[in-house]
Each structure stands twice: as structure tokens, then as C-alpha cells.
Scaffold this active site. Structure first.
Site, PDB file in Angstrom:
ATOM      1  N   SER A 103     -12.899 -10.736  -2.136  1.00 23.73           N
ATOM      2  CA  SER A 103     -11.531 -10.143  -1.583  1.00 23.73           C
ATOM      3  C   SER A 103     -11.588  -8.759  -1.135  1.00 23.73           C
ATOM      4  O   SER A 103     -11.936  -7.859  -2.198  1.00 23.73           O
ATOM      5  CB  SER A 103     -10.537 -10.613  -2.494  1.00 23.73           C
ATOM      6  OG  SER A 103      -9.161 -10.065  -2.012  1.00 23.73           O
ATOM      7  N   ARG A 159       0.748  -1.119  -0.020  1.00 19.07           N
ATOM      8  CA  ARG A 159       0.041   0.022  -0.120  1.00 19.07           C
ATOM      9  C   ARG A 159       0.889   1.164  -0.193  1.00 19.07           C
ATOM     10  O   ARG A 159       0.633   2.308  -0.825  1.00 19.07           O
ATOM     11  CB  ARG A 159      -0.885  -0.003   1.315  1.00 19.07           C
ATOM     12  CG  ARG A 159      -1.767  -1.037   1.383  1.00 19.07           C
ATOM     13  CD  ARG A 159      -2.626  -1.165   2.513  1.00 19.07           C
ATOM     14  NE  ARG A 159      -3.962  -2.227   2.269  1.00 19.07           N
ATOM     15  CZ  ARG A 159      -3.995  -3.298   2.255  1.00 19.07           C
ATOM     16  NH1 ARG A 159      -2.796  -4.015   2.196  1.00 19.07           N
ATOM     17  NH2 ARG A 159      -5.097  -3.943   2.392  1.00 19.07           N
ATOM     18  N   ASP A 209      -4.886 -15.105   6.461  1.00 17.36           N
ATOM     19  CA  ASP A 209      -3.416 -15.368   6.270  1.00 17.36           C
ATOM     20  C   ASP A 209      -2.909 -16.230   7.574  1.00 17.36           C
ATOM     21  O   ASP A 209      -1.883 -16.945   7.290  1.00 17.36           O
ATOM     22  CB  ASP A 209      -2.712 -14.062   5.882  1.00 17.36           C
ATOM     23  CG  ASP A 209      -2.926 -13.545   4.636  1.00 17.36           C
ATOM     24  OD1 ASP A 209      -3.391 -14.294   3.860  1.00 17.36           O
ATOM     25  OD2 ASP A 209      -2.436 -12.319   4.489  1.00 17.36           O
TER      26      ASP A 209
END
EC number: 2.5.1.19
Length: 422
Positions: free
Chosen positions: A150, A26, A301
Site C-alpha cells: 500500500s 493529508r 478505488d
């Protein structure tokens, strides 16, 4: 592949957790947009040279050149889904490629939204793969998409819409999953001076904005911390693991690993700036660990690491709402189920739920890494409570996010012999 020994060699110790891949991607893209929109360089500090970050740095350079180009996203789903709408907002003709499982990962949301807002979308596979070509300039307006896909699609649009000439709305048609990742995006946007206003069911994004920030330091990665908490939980001698570089107030969803591993039975807490973990019941049956029920829709994750811990807990652990795990670098629900069973554990899939019944010790043997960095790193901990060595294929996949993982594991006393097979 690599071989992890069983036994009590893991002594623990201190380590600095690598910087967050999610935050770094990001920040790198926002830094590129700072150069594009305000002409000011932004120095991004605390980067880790993994394959995903290297691919993002290359892509950021191409963005800054302007006018279009070809972007190789490697195996990074985050990079691909973030950069597509950003490139569309900048305008021009762009081509996106990738490798591994990335070309098969879905892009259908963009195949619907981008053409409706003035951008041609062509990949010949019904919006489901690479290579992809887009052309045109994204027009402002109302962008509607489901929240249970997502969060990378949401992030990509949130980063792109401020660049448009007019105001836009991003509206979710179903509840948002992976909320932490979107919160992280909004925090980084604020840090770069970009305004996004919450509205009912989504956000209002003023157009014509500039990204601007002279410097940005990337925080530590909670997703990577989970692998070392798993090792602390499974250490047969109750080794102490001290993790530095983590923000207690981080918006990363995987900060929940403190709660998750605490509920398994790991003693964990802060001592100053270090997160300290130790299994004080390590010598008891099942290491004193107990199973639990987990909704994993917001912590995808860390599931591989938690699954290995669950395989060695007393009782049953259920990982529920794990459908999006099937769309990662591997189908992680199936990958972890097969790996645990291959090593002598007890695991089963029930739809999008992974059910694991714990055993006191694994038998050892060979498990498939499925070219998935998180599967491989999670299984490294399995050798700590195994009767025989654990072998995992495709160890090279750690280069995607954490190339020095095995070095850190060995520095803490783990035994990992990485073998190059001809």
C-alpha cells in the site's frame, strides 16, 4: 439495506463532487503539523463531514497536544498508516485503535521499520493488527520498503521523516504502485513548505523541517466521481450528468476514470469547469458499451464502479493486478464477483484478476454490501439496467466517506429507498 428501482427514472443533472477524502486527510495532518512545528494555524477549507474525516480531525487534535495519547482511527486505513510514523517522529507513547476490518489490515512494514529506528512496536499479532502501542522517538536513517504494498506506508513515512533531527532516505525495493497517491502526498508536502528530493529508487528527506501554511482548500474527489460516471454510462435514456468541483490536472490516480469509462463507450469531456458525461448509444444493445482489459494496480478505488459497468458491457472485461483490492474495507475482488453473480451477471476470480462477461440486463435481487462504502455505492448503479429491483445490504457503510450519496442519487432521478431493518 436499500432498494434501487430498475427502469428509466434516472434523469441526470448537475452536482458538485464532494472533496477528496485522500487529500483532506493529508491536509488535516499537515495542518496539525503546522501547529506543532511552526506554531501557525492552518485553516483547511472544503471539508466533508464523513466518518473518516471526523476521525482524522480528532486525531489531528491529539497530535497537536503532543507527548502521546490514544488515537481511534475508526475504519480509516489511510489515517492509521499515515499517523503511526508521524506520531513516532513526534515521540512519546501512543496507542492506536480502530473498528470494522481495520484491526485486521496489515501493518507489518512498520513492525519491521520502526523498531530498527528506535521505536518500540507492540500489538501482539505479529504486526498485523490493532490495538497497537508504540513508544519512543523515531531516529533518522535509511528506510527501505517494497513499492508494491500500500502506498499509504510510503505516504506516512514521507510525512514523518521531515520532522526528524537528521536527514533520511526512503528507498523502494520494488516498483511503486498507486503512484498517483504518492504524487498527491508530495504535492501537499510542497504546499506546506516541506522539501523532499527525488533520488534513484526513492527520496532524500532533509530533517528538521517545519510545516507551514495559513490555509488550504481541498480539491474534489475523483474516486467519488466514478460512481456517477457509471450511472451516466448505464442510464437507459442517455441521461446527461454534469460534475463540478473536479481538477482536470489533479494528481489523484482515479482521474483515470475519464479514460476508463470513455473506453467503455461513455461520451465524456469538459465544458468549462464541468465534466459532462452521456451515453449517446444508451438505447442500443448493451447500451453500446464494450468490455476492455484494465491494469488496476494504480486505480483500486474505482474498480467497484467500473465492475458494475463491465457487468453490462458487450464482451469481456478483465481487471488485472488487483491483489491490493483484497485488503480494503472488504475483499473487493470477491465482493464484486459475488454481488454481480447474485444479481444475474457473470463474474469470476482468476487469482488476483476479476473477469466479467457482460449481459444486456441484470436480473435483480439481493447483493451483499460487505460493510464497504465503495461496494454499496457502485451497486446503486446496477438497478439502472436490471429487470427487477436491486437490494444491497449494509447501506449505512456510505457514512464512511459520503453520507449524502443516496440524496444526490435521488436528486438525479434515481430511486433509492433506504430501509432500516429491525
Amino acid at each position: 439495506m436499500y432498494c434501487v428501482s430498475y427502469g428509466s427514472a434516472f434523469a441526470g443533472g448537475s452536482l458538485t463532487v464532494p472533496p477528496s477524502k485522500s487529500a483532506a486527510i493529508r491536509a488535516l495532518l499537515c495542518g496539525a503539523l503546522s501547529r506543532c512545528t511552526s506554531g501557525r494555524e492552518c485553516v483547511i477549507e472544503n471539508l466533508y463531514p464523513s466518518e473518516d474525516i471526523t476521525a482524522t480531525e480528532r486525531a489531528a487534535g491529539i497530535l497537536c497536544a503532543g507527548g502521546g495519547g490514544e488515537v481511534d482511527c475508526g475504519e480509516s486505513g489511510s489515517l492509521l498508516r499515515f499517523i503511526i510514523p508521524i506520531a513516532a517522529a513526534l515521540g512519546g507513547r501512543w496507542r492506536f485503535t480502530g473498528r470494522g476490518r481495520l484491526p485486521q489490515r496489515p501493518l507489518g512494514v512498520y513492525a519491521e521499520l520502526l523498531p530498527a529506528h528506535g521505536v518500540a512496536f507492540k500489538n501482539g499479532t505479529g504486526g498485523l493488527g490493532l490495538p497497537l502501542e508504540i513508544e519512543g522517538r523515531l531516529a533518522p536513517g535509511r528506510f527501505c520498503l517494497p513499492g508494491n504494498i500500500s502506498s499509504q506506508f510510503v505516504t506516512g513515512l514521507l510525512m514523518a521523516l521531515p520532522l526528524l533531527e537528521g536527514d533520511s532516505e526512503l528507498v523502494l525495493t520494488s516498483p511503486l504502485e498507486s503512484i498517483g497517491y504518492v504524487d498527491m502526498t508530495l504535492e501537499v508536502l510542497r504546499d506546506f513548505g516541506v522539501r523532499v528530493d527525488p533520488i534513484a529508487g526513492g527520496w532524500h528527506v532533509p530533517g528538521g523541517q517545519r510545516y507551514e501554511r495559513p490555509g488550504y482548500r481541498v480539491e474534489g474527489d475523483w474516486s467519488q466521481a466514478a460512481f456517477f460516471l457509471n450511472m451516466a454510462a448505464l442510464s437507459p435514456i442517455g441521461a446527461v450528468v454534469r460534475l463540478r468541483g473536479l481538477r482536470p490536472d489533479s494528481l489523484q490516480g482515479d482521474r483515470a476514470c475519464v479514460e476508463v469509462f470513455g473506453r467503455f463507450g461513455l461520451d465524456i469531456g469538459w465544458e468549462g469547469e464541468e465534466l459532462v458525461a452521456r451515453n449517446k448509444s444508451a438505447r442500443e444493445p448493451f447500451g453500446g458499451l464494450v468490455g476492455q482489459e484494465l491494469d488496476v494496480s494504480n486505480i483500486t478505488d474505482m474498480v467497484p464502479a467500473a465492475a458494475v459497468c463491465a457487468a453490462l458491457c458487450r464482451g469481456e472485461t478483465r481487471f488485472e493486478n488487483g491483489g491490493r483490492l483484497r485488503l480494503k474495507e472488504s475483499d473487493r475482488l470477491s465482493a464484486m464477483c459475488r454481488a454481480i453473480n447474485a444479481l444475474g451477471g457473470q463474474a469470476a476470480e482468476e487469482g488476483d484478476t476479476l473477469v466479467i462477461r457482460g449481459v444486456e440486463r441484470l436480473e435483480g435481487g439481493r447483493a451483499q454490501g460487505c460493510n464497504d462504502h465503495r461496494v454499496v455505492m457502485a451497486l446503486a448503479g446496477a438497478g439502472l439496467r436490471s429487470k427487477a429491483p436491486v437490494e444491497v445490504t449494509e447501506a449505512y457503510s456510505i457514512n464512511k466517506t459520503y453520507p449524502t450519496f443516496f440524496e444526490e442519487y435521488r436528486r438525479l432521478g434515481g430511486i433509492a429507498n433506504v430501509l432500516q431493518l429491525g
